[in-house]
Motif scaffolding. Sequence first.
Motif, PDB file in Angstrom:
ATOM      1  N   ALA A  11     -81.730 109.012  75.696  1.00  0.00           N
ATOM      2  CA  ALA A  11     -81.342 110.379  76.037  1.00  0.00           C
ATOM      3  C   ALA A  11     -79.947 110.421  76.656  1.00  0.00           C
ATOM      4  CB  ALA A  11     -82.363 110.982  77.003  1.00  0.00           C
ATOM      5  N   ALA A  12     -79.637 109.445  77.497  1.00  0.00           N
ATOM      6  CA  ALA A  12     -78.312 109.400  78.111  1.00  0.00           C
ATOM      7  C   ALA A  12     -77.219 109.202  77.061  1.00  0.00           C
ATOM      8  CB  ALA A  12     -78.260 108.280  79.154  1.00  0.00           C
ATOM      9  N   VAL A  13     -77.459 108.313  76.103  1.00  0.00           N
ATOM     10  CA  VAL A  13     -76.473 108.069  75.042  1.00  0.00           C
ATOM     11  C   VAL A  13     -76.305 109.311  74.173  1.00  0.00           C
ATOM     12  CG1 VAL A  13     -75.984 106.690  72.990  1.00  0.00           C
ATOM     13  CG2 VAL A  13     -76.872 105.576  75.038  1.00  0.00           C
ATOM     14  N   VAL A  14     -77.411 109.965  73.827  1.00  0.00           N
ATOM     15  CA  VAL A  14     -77.338 111.191  73.021  1.00  0.00           C
ATOM     16  C   VAL A  14     -76.555 112.266  73.765  1.00  0.00           C
ATOM     17  CG1 VAL A  14     -78.719 113.069  72.071  1.00  0.00           C
ATOM     18  CG2 VAL A  14     -79.408 110.704  71.695  1.00  0.00           C
ATOM     19  N   SER A  15     -76.807 112.379  75.069  1.00  0.00           N
ATOM     20  CA  SER A  15     -76.081 113.370  75.863  1.00  0.00           C
ATOM     21  C   SER A  15     -74.579 113.134  75.825  1.00  0.00           C
ATOM     22  CB  SER A  15     -76.586 113.321  77.305  1.00  0.00           C
ATOM     23  OG  SER A  15     -75.799 114.131  78.144  1.00  0.00           O
ATOM     24  N   ALA A  16     -74.174 111.870  76.020  1.00  0.00           N
ATOM     25  CA  ALA A  16     -72.747 111.562  75.979  1.00  0.00           C
ATOM     26  C   ALA A  16     -72.152 111.817  74.600  1.00  0.00           C
ATOM     27  CB  ALA A  16     -72.518 110.108  76.397  1.00  0.00           C
ATOM     28  N   ALA A  17     -72.907 111.488  73.551  1.00  0.00           N
ATOM     29  CA  ALA A  17     -72.414 111.712  72.190  1.00  0.00           C
ATOM     30  C   ALA A  17     -72.243 113.201  71.903  1.00  0.00           C
ATOM     31  CB  ALA A  17     -73.375 111.077  71.184  1.00  0.00           C
ATOM     32  N   LEU A  18     -73.208 114.020  72.307  1.00  0.00           N
ATOM     33  CA  LEU A  18     -73.095 115.466  72.082  1.00  0.00           C
ATOM     34  C   LEU A  18     -71.935 116.058  72.870  1.00  0.00           C
ATOM     35  CD1 LEU A  18     -76.872 116.498  72.128  1.00  0.00           C
ATOM     36  CD2 LEU A  18     -75.353 116.370  70.150  1.00  0.00           C
ATOM     37  N   GLY A  19     -71.741 115.576  74.105  1.00  0.00           N
ATOM     38  CA  GLY A  19     -70.604 116.052  74.882  1.00  0.00           C
ATOM     39  C   GLY A  19     -69.272 115.701  74.238  1.00  0.00           C
ATOM     40  N   PHE A  20     -69.196 114.496  73.683  1.00  0.00           N
ATOM     41  CA  PHE A  20     -67.963 114.094  73.000  1.00  0.00           C
ATOM     42  C   PHE A  20     -67.728 114.944  71.746  1.00  0.00           C
ATOM     43  CE2 PHE A  20     -65.819 111.458  69.801  1.00  0.00           C
ATOM     44  CZ  PHE A  20     -64.632 111.203  70.462  1.00  0.00           C
ATOM     45  N   ILE A  21     -68.799 115.220  70.997  1.00  0.00           N
ATOM     46  CA  ILE A  21     -68.666 116.033  69.786  1.00  0.00           C
ATOM     47  C   ILE A  21     -68.196 117.441  70.138  1.00  0.00           C
ATOM     48  CG2 ILE A  21     -69.981 117.136  67.925  1.00  0.00           C
ATOM     49  CD1 ILE A  21     -71.664 114.599  67.780  1.00  0.00           C
ATOM     50  N   SER A  22     -68.688 117.979  71.256  1.00  0.00           N
ATOM     51  CA  SER A  22     -68.289 119.328  71.643  1.00  0.00           C
ATOM     52  C   SER A  22     -66.790 119.409  71.943  1.00  0.00           C
ATOM     53  CB  SER A  22     -69.080 119.780  72.871  1.00  0.00           C
ATOM     54  OG  SER A  22     -68.690 119.044  74.025  1.00  0.00           O
ATOM     55  N   LEU A  23     -66.192 118.315  72.383  1.00  0.00           N
ATOM     56  CA  LEU A  23     -64.760 118.313  72.683  1.00  0.00           C
ATOM     57  C   LEU A  23     -63.915 118.007  71.454  1.00  0.00           C
ATOM     58  CD1 LEU A  23     -64.724 116.423  76.108  1.00  0.00           C
ATOM     59  CD2 LEU A  23     -64.479 118.874  75.714  1.00  0.00           C
ATOM     60  N   SER A  24     -64.389 117.104  70.623  1.00  0.00           N
ATOM     61  CA  SER A  24     -63.590 116.664  69.479  1.00  0.00           C
ATOM     62  C   SER A  24     -63.874 117.460  68.213  1.00  0.00           C
ATOM     63  CB  SER A  24     -63.841 115.184  69.202  1.00  0.00           C
ATOM     64  OG  SER A  24     -65.205 114.973  68.875  1.00  0.00           O
ATOM     65  N   GLY A  25     -64.949 118.229  68.191  1.00  0.00           N
ATOM     66  CA  GLY A  25     -65.329 118.949  66.977  1.00  0.00           C
ATOM     67  C   GLY A  25     -66.205 118.078  66.104  1.00  0.00           C
ATOM     68  N   GLY A  26     -67.148 118.686  65.463  1.00  0.00           N
ATOM     69  CA  GLY A  26     -68.074 117.930  64.637  1.00  0.00           C
ATOM     70  C   GLY A  26     -68.078 118.421  63.202  1.00  0.00           C
ATOM     71  N   TRP A  27     -68.811 117.694  62.377  1.00  0.00           N
ATOM     72  CA  TRP A  27     -68.890 118.046  60.953  1.00  0.00           C
ATOM     73  C   TRP A  27     -69.525 119.424  60.774  1.00  0.00           C
ATOM     74  CZ3 TRP A  27     -73.216 118.780  57.761  1.00  0.00           C
ATOM     75  CH2 TRP A  27     -72.935 118.856  56.384  1.00  0.00           C
TER      76      TRP A  27
END
Length: 202
Positions: A80-96
């Motif tokens: 869950a912690a890794v998923v949280s960090a990944a989603l936060g990064f996607i929100s800043l960098s933009g996702g597919w």
Amino acid sequence: MGTKTVDEAANEATEVKSDAETVDVTKTDEEVTEPDTANTEAEAAEDEDDLTEEEYAAELAKLQLEHPEEGPSGVGQGAAAVVSAALGFISLSGGWVGSVAAARETLVGQLHTASTASVATQIKEVYGDAWHTTALWAGIFALVGALVGVGALIRPAFGTPGRPQATWIKSVAWAGVALGVVGLLLAVLKYTDLILSLPSAT
């Protein structure tokens, strides 16, 4: 001759009787010796128990460390912690997903905007909606990432008491929460045109 024979018989009887007494005495000594040996062993065992009784707590703690009780292993919290960090990064960098949604809005704007429409209308329909869609999806990713990170942090409070959460899980979860909050803030600012607003037609 007859007297000698009687004497010899008497001597033989005495010797046999003495041998029997000797055997009985020996047997009695063995029987007496066995309980003494058993008592000695029991006393030695008690002494040994007394010696190990002082180290009982340390041995028990060691066994508990070697064979811990069944409980949550922390794998789910780490994921869950890794998923949280990944989603936060996607929100800043933009996702597919955000890119595809923005491209779709651009296409829809081109199809529904007449060539005779004003420049301001074309900018809004072709680029403005796509920009807002990108900000919306970034905000969704940021919000979900922050909520997942908070869930990973508070999960130990509802688990087995006395089981501390791993340090790396806390670090990654806090990173996910921080990225989610920052991403959500930026998404709101972009969606409301407070930052990076669309250029004016004039």
